[in-house]
Design a protein around this motif. Structure first.
Motif: not given
Length: 310
Positions: A188-191, A215-216, A220-223, A230-231
């Motif tokens: 959910m956070l990544s989305s 966090q890591e 990696a998901q965000l990449h 987004s902050s």
């Protein structure tokens, strides 16, 4: 198997979407000049609720589109994810298989009993074997054993899960300075981070377990996802000792929150996030005049595993 390429009408007709947003009022919020709202995803469905539905929606759609008759996923003995998957699969006329971490309890707990009653085939594996759940060779062995299966990763943590979670942002009619969610797998956070279109909104995830690598893992998901400006922040201070761990203070908070706001929280996810938000407000860690949205992730069936007086 359902006809056509759409999710079961029997399932979709039961869903309350978009879920409502409720404003919370309290002397602390007035004193700090903070507006706090809760996105009531626990009201989407009595069983297939919260982010569990959002993560499953496109996984189930993909399973149907690709002609699969069975879905398989992973979880613990009180897994909200498997509990929702069992119910949703039954309504979509899909077979379901749950790979359960650890030995079968005797008697089965209410969560496992519900899964079984929805037709889910329960398979128990050792904790050591369970750690292989993302290993390609292990997944191939499952396909050889169970045949024509669509595999949903634990917690629905994949591109389809992220796609479903992103739809929450489309339901919002207002803008917020902060949008907060519970963080287990980080789906959910990544989305929210990757799909947030408002540069003035900070996305905050409240870790519900001890995971120094989270966090890591999210980075990696965000990449793999669309670029975002987004902050965001990941808060590690409110896991209360680890996953499904709690304290008397947290249980008291759940009771008081329900009495004051008539909203039921549970100690694994939502209570930790809301406790953290209220504590951070009391410590002036949000800017004055801030408008905060907290996403209630559901999972209320898990309350049956705890002794919490009404």
């Amino acid at each position: 198997m359902p006809h056509g390429n759409t999710l079961s009408a029997a399932l979709l007709q039961q869903l309350e979407l978009p879920s409502p947003v409720t404003q919370i009022h309290s002397p602390l919020l007035d004193e700090k000049r903070i507006q706090l709202f809760i996105k009531r995803d626990e009201l989407i469905h009595p069983v297939i609720q919260g982010n569990k539905w959002r993560k499953l929606k496109y996984n189930l759609q993909h399973a149907i589109d690709t002609g699969h008759h069975s879905v398989l996923s992973f979880g613990g003995a009180w897994s909200n994810h498997l509990h929702a998957l069992a119910a949703a699969s039954q309504l979509c006329e899909l077979n379901s298989i749950g790979i359960i971490r650890g030995e079968a309890p005797s008697p089965l707990n209410p969560c496992l009993t519900d899964m079984q009653n929805c037709g889910m085939q329960l398979e128990y594996i050792s904790r050591k074997a369970y750690r292989e759940k993302t290993n390609d060779n292990f997944l191939q062995q499952l396909k050889e054993k169970y045949g024509d299966i669509y595999i949903v990763p634990e917690g629905g943590n994949n591109a389809a899960g992220i796609q479903g979670c992103a739809e929450l942002l489309d339901e919002l009619e207002d803008t917020y300075d902060y949008i907060c969610c519970e963080s287990g797998s980080g789906t959910m956070l990544s989305s929210l981070i990757s799909h947030n279109k408002n540069p003035g909104t900070c996305i905050m995830g409240f870790a519900v377990m001890k995971n120094p690598n989270l966090q890591e893992e999210i980075e990696a998901q965000l990449h793999k996802l669309p670029d975002t400006k987004s902050s965001w922040q990941l808060i590690h201070d409110y896991h209360f000792g680890g996953f499904a761990k709690n304290t008397t203070e947290l249980i008291d908070f759940i009771q008081q929150f329900k009495q004051q706001h008539t909203i039921q929280l549970e100690p694994v996810y939502s209570a930790k996030m809301l406790f953290g938000i209220m504590d951070m407000i009391s410590r002036d860690q949000f800017k004055t005049g801030a408008k905060i949205l907290a996403i209630h992730g559901g999972g209320l069936q898990g309350l049956r595993g705890f002794s919490i007086p009404d």
